[in-house]
Design an enzyme around this catalytic site. Structure first.
Site, PDB file in Angstrom:
ATOM      1  N   ILE A 151       0.821  -1.203   0.000  1.00 25.56           N
ATOM      2  CA  ILE A 151       0.000   0.000   0.000  1.00 25.56           C
ATOM      3  C   ILE A 151       0.858   1.257   0.000  1.00 25.56           C
ATOM      4  CG2 ILE A 151      -0.266   0.093   2.519  1.00 25.56           C
ATOM      5  CD1 ILE A 151      -2.811   1.041  -0.257  1.00 25.56           C
TER       6      ILE A 151
ATOM      7  N   GLU B 205      -7.305  -1.906   5.776  1.00 27.52           N
ATOM      8  CA  GLU B 205      -7.291  -2.501   7.112  1.00 27.52           C
ATOM      9  C   GLU B 205      -6.132  -3.475   7.247  1.00 27.52           C
ATOM     10  OE1 GLU B 205      -7.747  -5.855   6.547  1.00 27.52           O
ATOM     11  OE2 GLU B 205      -8.309  -5.364   4.486  1.00 27.52           O
TER      12      GLU B 205
ATOM     13  N   GLY C  58      -5.868  -6.862   0.995  1.00 31.44           N
ATOM     14  CA  GLY C  58      -6.329  -5.846   1.937  1.00 31.44           C
ATOM     15  C   GLY C  58      -5.441  -4.618   1.873  1.00 31.44           C
ATOM     16  N   GLU C  59      -5.324  -3.928   2.990  1.00 34.44           N
ATOM     17  CA  GLU C  59      -4.483  -2.722   3.110  1.00 34.44           C
ATOM     18  C   GLU C  59      -5.041  -1.533   2.332  1.00 34.44           C
ATOM     19  OE1 GLU C  59      -0.450  -3.511   1.963  1.00 34.44           O
ATOM     20  OE2 GLU C  59      -0.300  -5.348   3.144  1.00 34.44           O
ATOM     21  N   GLY C  60      -6.110  -1.720   1.559  1.00 41.33           N
ATOM     22  CA  GLY C  60      -6.582  -0.665   0.678  1.00 41.33           C
ATOM     23  C   GLY C  60      -5.912  -0.676  -0.677  1.00 41.33           C
TER      24      GLY C  60
END
Length: 337
Positions: free
Chosen positions: A88, A166, A307-309
């Site tokens: 990210i 997240e 995840g992580e955006g």
């Protein structure tokens, strides 16, 4: 000029159709440009100071062996975010988004103090929801407030587009349970391999989550479901989404966990949905079904499940392209002149 929703949509479609291209030739970008114009209530939308907010928290449920990774990976990954070495970080730098990481519930203490890292710890991880609710109501509300406060902070700095990421080992379990209860889909269709469980691990995860679903079958209110079966980071995302919608911002929706948070936010305030741009379809089991329930068409389908955006950051250039097309592309009228 003041528009009704119908008159604005008509005006924007007219502008798009008058661009120097065949009608509909830019496909989904044209739909995206119209959506952004309607969210911002203007024929000439703009994107300013985009941010990606990553909330992190541990889950007491990991004690039940529902993840292929140990809980302390959450702490290690947040350290990686702070150091700038995660996916990210790279994608945000590449595509011009400012990254803000917030610890709302990691079961470790961070010494770092940087502009891009915020400490808002509610408690050191949720409780084991198999035996007691993950959060008491006050903790859940505090996590929502953390998301709202961060959104108002970036909005004050002229940010009008935000994505949510997240980090929390075990959080696909929370997302699966929230999906199950808020969509009514069978739990078997909501539970996937998460961080890479094998067949035996998946069967164990499903059995554990069925126990939890049965324990809290009497709950119906979205905040009660979130407190009992959610995560601190998921609750913070819910709060952030609610506040972003109140502030009239574009909301970039990432994968399975973030979309589960949206289900909660939408159940609290249905107006949140109209602010959302769905960035990608996760490879996690259940995300496609969740998107179908939301009647959402994601911009990307790359088999991501990180995840992580990351999906938000990767899709953001398409959001920029749609706005640039609407504002700057020449018109047929200009050619005639």
């Amino acid at each position: 000029m003041t528009f009704t929703a119908t008159s604005l949509a008509t005006a924007v479609r007219r502008r798009i159709d008058n661009k120097t291209k065949p009608l509909g030739a830019l496909g989904r970008l044209e739909e995206l440009a119209l959506q952004i114009a309607l969210i911002q209530q203007t024929e000439t939308p703009k994107l300013t100071n985009p941010h990606l907010l990553v909330f992190a928290g541990d889950h007491g449920l990991t004690a039940e062996g529902v993840s292929a990774y140990p809980a302390d990976v959450t702490y290690g990954m947040v350290r990686n975010f702070i150091a700038g070495g995660a996916a990210i970080n790279l994608f945000c730098r590449q595509n011009g988004l400012k990254l803000l990481v917030c610890d709302v519930g990691v079961n470790e203490t961070f010494e770092e103090n940087t502009e891009s890292f915020v400490k808002y710890k509610i408690r050191p991880g949720t409780r084991n929801m198999r035996y007691e609710p993950a959060m008491i109501p006050d903790e859940c509300e505090a996590a929502l407030d953390a998301g709202k406060i961060l959104i108002n902070g970036v909005c004050y700095r002229d940010c009008n587009v935000v994505g949510f990421g997240e980090m929390g080992i075990g959080n696909t379990s929370s997302a699966s349970l929230l999906m199950h209860r808020l969509t009514g889909l069978p739990l078997t269709e909501c539970v996937g391999r998460g961080t890479g469980l094998d067949d035996a691990g998946l069967a164990h995860k499903l059995a554990v989550l069925q126990d939890i679903a049965d324990r809290y079958a009497h709950l119906t209110a979205p905040m009660d479901l979130l407190a009992a079966m959610g995560g601190l980071e998921i609750a913070a995302i819910v709060g952030g989404m609610l506040q972003a919608a109140d502030n009239g911002m574009l909301i970039l929706i990432d994968g399975f966990i973030a979309t589960a948070a949206l289900l909660v936010a939408q159940a609290i305030n249905s107006a949140v949905r109209q602010h959302c741009i769905f960035c990608h379809q996760s490879d996690e089991t259940g995300h496609r079904l969740m998107l179908n329930r939301l009647e959402a068409r994601p911009l990307l389908d790359l088999g991501l499940r990180l995840g992580e955006g990351t999906g938000c950051a990767l899709a953001y250039p398409l959001v920029q392209a749609a706005v640039t097309m609407l504002n700057d592309m020449a018109t047929m009228d200009s050619l005639a002149g």
